[in-house]
Design a protein around this motif. Structure first.
Motif, PDB file in Angstrom:
ATOM      1  N   LYS A 140      -2.533  -3.750   7.746  1.00 54.57           N
ATOM      2  CA  LYS A 140      -3.997  -3.781   7.709  1.00 54.57           C
ATOM      3  C   LYS A 140      -4.584  -2.608   6.911  1.00 54.57           C
ATOM      4  N   LEU A 141      -3.909  -2.259   5.807  1.00 60.48           N
ATOM      5  CA  LEU A 141      -4.467  -1.269   4.899  1.00 60.48           C
ATOM      6  C   LEU A 141      -5.579  -1.900   4.064  1.00 60.48           C
ATOM      7  N   ASP A 142      -6.432  -1.056   3.499  1.00 58.01           N
ATOM      8  CA  ASP A 142      -7.538  -1.566   2.689  1.00 58.01           C
ATOM      9  C   ASP A 142      -7.189  -1.656   1.207  1.00 58.01           C
ATOM     10  N   SER A 143      -5.918  -1.706   0.893  1.00 50.74           N
ATOM     11  CA  SER A 143      -5.471  -1.800  -0.505  1.00 50.74           C
ATOM     12  C   SER A 143      -5.885  -3.146  -1.097  1.00 50.74           C
ATOM     13  N   ARG A 144      -6.206  -3.136  -2.390  1.00 47.66           N
ATOM     14  CA  ARG A 144      -6.574  -4.389  -3.059  1.00 47.66           C
ATOM     15  C   ARG A 144      -6.298  -4.294  -4.551  1.00 47.66           C
ATOM     16  N   ILE A 145      -6.184  -5.441  -5.185  1.00 49.00           N
ATOM     17  CA  ILE A 145      -5.999  -5.530  -6.627  1.00 49.00           C
ATOM     18  C   ILE A 145      -7.356  -5.496  -7.312  1.00 49.00           C
ATOM     19  N   LEU A 146      -7.430  -4.729  -8.406  1.00 47.55           N
ATOM     20  CA  LEU A 146      -8.658  -4.634  -9.198  1.00 47.55           C
ATOM     21  C   LEU A 146      -8.466  -5.300 -10.553  1.00 47.55           C
ATOM     22  N   THR A 147      -9.548  -5.844 -11.081  1.00 45.53           N
ATOM     23  CA  THR A 147      -9.548  -6.317 -12.457  1.00 45.53           C
ATOM     24  C   THR A 147      -9.684  -5.130 -13.402  1.00 45.53           C
ATOM     25  N   ALA A 148      -9.474  -5.376 -14.694  1.00 46.22           N
ATOM     26  CA  ALA A 148      -9.642  -4.308 -15.679  1.00 46.22           C
ATOM     27  C   ALA A 148     -11.066  -3.763 -15.659  1.00 46.22           C
ATOM     28  N   ALA A 149     -12.048  -4.641 -15.472  1.00 46.86           N
ATOM     29  CA  ALA A 149     -13.443  -4.198 -15.422  1.00 46.86           C
ATOM     30  C   ALA A 149     -13.689  -3.322 -14.196  1.00 46.86           C
ATOM     31  N   GLU A 150     -13.077  -3.676 -13.076  1.00 44.17           N
ATOM     32  CA  GLU A 150     -13.260  -2.874 -11.862  1.00 44.17           C
ATOM     33  C   GLU A 150     -12.584  -1.510 -11.996  1.00 44.17           C
TER      34      GLU A 150
ATOM     35  N   GLY B  11      -5.416  -0.617 -19.471  1.00 44.03           N
ATOM     36  CA  GLY B  11      -4.731  -1.459 -18.517  1.00 44.03           C
ATOM     37  C   GLY B  11      -5.345  -2.832 -18.341  1.00 44.03           C
ATOM     38  N   VAL B  12      -4.617  -3.635 -17.567  1.00 43.00           N
ATOM     39  CA  VAL B  12      -5.037  -5.012 -17.318  1.00 43.00           C
ATOM     40  C   VAL B  12      -5.545  -5.194 -15.890  1.00 43.00           C
ATOM     41  N   GLY B  13      -5.554  -4.123 -15.134  1.00 39.43           N
ATOM     42  CA  GLY B  13      -5.997  -4.161 -13.755  1.00 39.43           C
ATOM     43  C   GLY B  13      -5.426  -2.983 -13.000  1.00 39.43           C
ATOM     44  N   GLY B  14      -5.413  -3.061 -11.674  1.00 40.43           N
ATOM     45  CA  GLY B  14      -4.898  -1.930 -10.918  1.00 40.43           C
ATOM     46  C   GLY B  14      -4.756  -2.232  -9.444  1.00 40.43           C
ATOM     47  N   LEU B  15      -4.198  -1.288  -8.746  1.00 39.34           N
ATOM     48  CA  LEU B  15      -4.061  -1.326  -7.290  1.00 39.34           C
ATOM     49  C   LEU B  15      -4.855  -0.153  -6.741  1.00 39.34           C
ATOM     50  N   TYR B  16      -5.694  -0.412  -5.744  1.00 39.85           N
ATOM     51  CA  TYR B  16      -6.621   0.612  -5.247  1.00 39.85           C
ATOM     52  C   TYR B  16      -6.619   0.609  -3.728  1.00 39.85           C
TER      53      TYR B  16
END
Length: 449
Positions: A131-141, A153-158
């Motif tokens: 239940k971590l708040d980790s999520r995948i981001l788009t390049a724009a995010e 980059g093409v995206g990320g993990l946050y």
């Protein structure tokens, strides 16, 4: 670059010089964050405990790391301990005598290609399980989260809940608080040998004399294997050099960022802590040859990121000329190298600086103001040993943090204290068992990014 010395070296005055006790319930070898936090929780449980540090509290990797306090990207076995550590940091920080820079500003891994992004998405299943708040981001995010940075980059993990702190402030502050709780801390006092009688722990022999103890914890970082081997306990631990720098001030984005080439986080002084995230130095020495077979899988996996240096310097834990045997009456290698203070690899750091300037063209020229290095205690599967040594009753080992020990340190200290005090572990520690290196188990790299 200025030639300012690292804040914690052998040159700084001794702060903790408690009288050497004749006996304690528990003796802890090593004044880094793991040893200190183990002692913290042992003292809280009402037991007498001494921390013995050969040089200075936090003189080695505990103050030389990046300062990241992250759940993101960790091995699944570490995540529950890290979650507990996260809570402990938040509880303790306000009680300390200085601002240690504890801030919740998140961790961002930038994916430079689709393969990296797929690895991040695969890791998310562990984050969801806890239940971590980790999520995948788009390049724009990613761009929105790093204002002022060139698109990459093409995206990320946050993971927004991840935190940071200033290690060279935090660990000494923890030591002062531990001393106020009754933990006896003795700097400049090397443990030359474990005192074993009748096949079990009877105490330790230091350069200042013997201390009787029915329980001993070895949390000596890069030096642990050398001390344990003298007592007949083998762990395939090696050390790699990690180079780090402090930059001039600029308006850095808030998350701590790694993009596969460099890593940085904002600092209290306005600059960033900068490090190459894709390369490290590995000195070859006798221990490296002895453990070669155990490390073959890791070398195959990370060969391009490892620069192999053929000569372990004299005095280093795996130096060719570093003594391998000595008596308890002799000066030990731990006294000859009070604080391991390796020179940084400026080629690596200058390349990381060039990448940082390219990422923030409006802030350029960003400069390196200070550089240092530390020796990271690593294990073949890149996870630590946190276990009782069954061959030597009374001995507990907590080492091999693989460069991840600062953030998870309070949680590891608590579970190590539980092992010492024979409390039921609050987490599954099977991932960290000592026997995995002798029971025929295959090297398992787990889920860590």
């Amino acid at each position: 670059m200025t030639d300012r010395a690292f804040p914690v070296t052998e040159a700084v005055p001794v702060v903790h010089d408690a009288a050497l006790p004749q006996s304690v319930d528990v003796a802890v070898v090593g004044g880094g964050i793991i040893g200190l936090m183990t002692a913290w929780f042992i003292a809280e449980a009402g037991h007498s405990v001494v921390v013995l540090e050969k040089g200075r509290v936090a003189g080695e990797q505990s103050s030389r790391n990046w300062g990241w306090i992250r759940n993101q990207g960790r091995d699944a076995g570490e995540i529950p301990i890290m979650a507990e550590s996260h809570q402990i940091w938040q509880q303790i920080a306000p009680t300390l005598d200085i601002d240690i820079g504890l801030r919740q500003q998140g961790t961002l891994y930038v994916a430079r290609g689709t393969q990296a992004l797929a690895r991040y998405e695969h890791w998310l299943r562990h984050a969801r399980a806890w239940k971590l708040d980790s999520r995948i981001l788009t390049a724009a995010e990613v761009s929105d989260l790093t204002p002022g940075a060139a698109p990459a980059g093409v995206g990320g993990l946050y993971t927004p809940s991840d935190m940071k702190a200033e290690p060279h402030l935090a660990v000494p502050a923890l030591a002062r608080a531990a001393a106020a709780k009754g933990v006896q801390i003795v700097e400049n006092c090397a443990v030359r040998a474990l005192d074993i009688a009748g096949g079990r722990i009877a105490g330790v022999v230091t350069e200042r004399g013997r201390i009787a103890a029915t329980e001993v914890v070895v949390a000596g970082g890069a030096w642990s294997a050398m001390l344990l081997r003298r007592a007949g306990v083998h762990i395939p631990q090696l050390a790699v050099r990690s180079s780090v720098a402090r930059t001039s001030a600029f308006d850095a984005p808030l998350p701590q960022v790694s993009n596969g080439k460099l890593a940085y986080r904002s600092r209290l002084d306005g600059g960033v802590t900068l490090a190459p995230s894709d390369v490290h130095d590995f000195y070859i020495g006798p221990q490296a040859f002895r453990n070669f077979a155990a490390y073959v899988p890791q070398l195959r996996r990370d060969f391009r990121s490892t620069r192999i240096l053929p000569w372990g310097p004299e005095g280093y834990p795996d130096g060719w000329r570093t003594a391998r045997s000595w008596t308890a009456d002799e000066v030990s290698p731990f006294e000859r190298m009070r604080v391991l203070n390796p020179p940084p690899n400026m080629d690596f750091l200058n390349r990381a600086l060039a990448s940082l300037n390219a990422a923030f063209p409006q802030a350029a020229p960003i400069r390196i103001e200070q550089a240092w290095a530390g020796m990271i205690d690593t294990m073949p599967d890149v996870v630590p040993v946190i276990d009782r040594a069954l061959a030597v009753p009374g001995l507990t080992i907590s080492t091999g943090m693989c460069g991840h020990g600062f953030g998870i340190g309070p949680g590891v200290g608590r579970v190590t204290a539980d092992l010492v005090l024979n409390n039921t572990p609050r987490h599954d520690l099977s991932r960290f068992r000592l026997s995995r290196f002798s029971d025929g188990s295959r090297v398992d790299f787990g889920s860590a990014l």
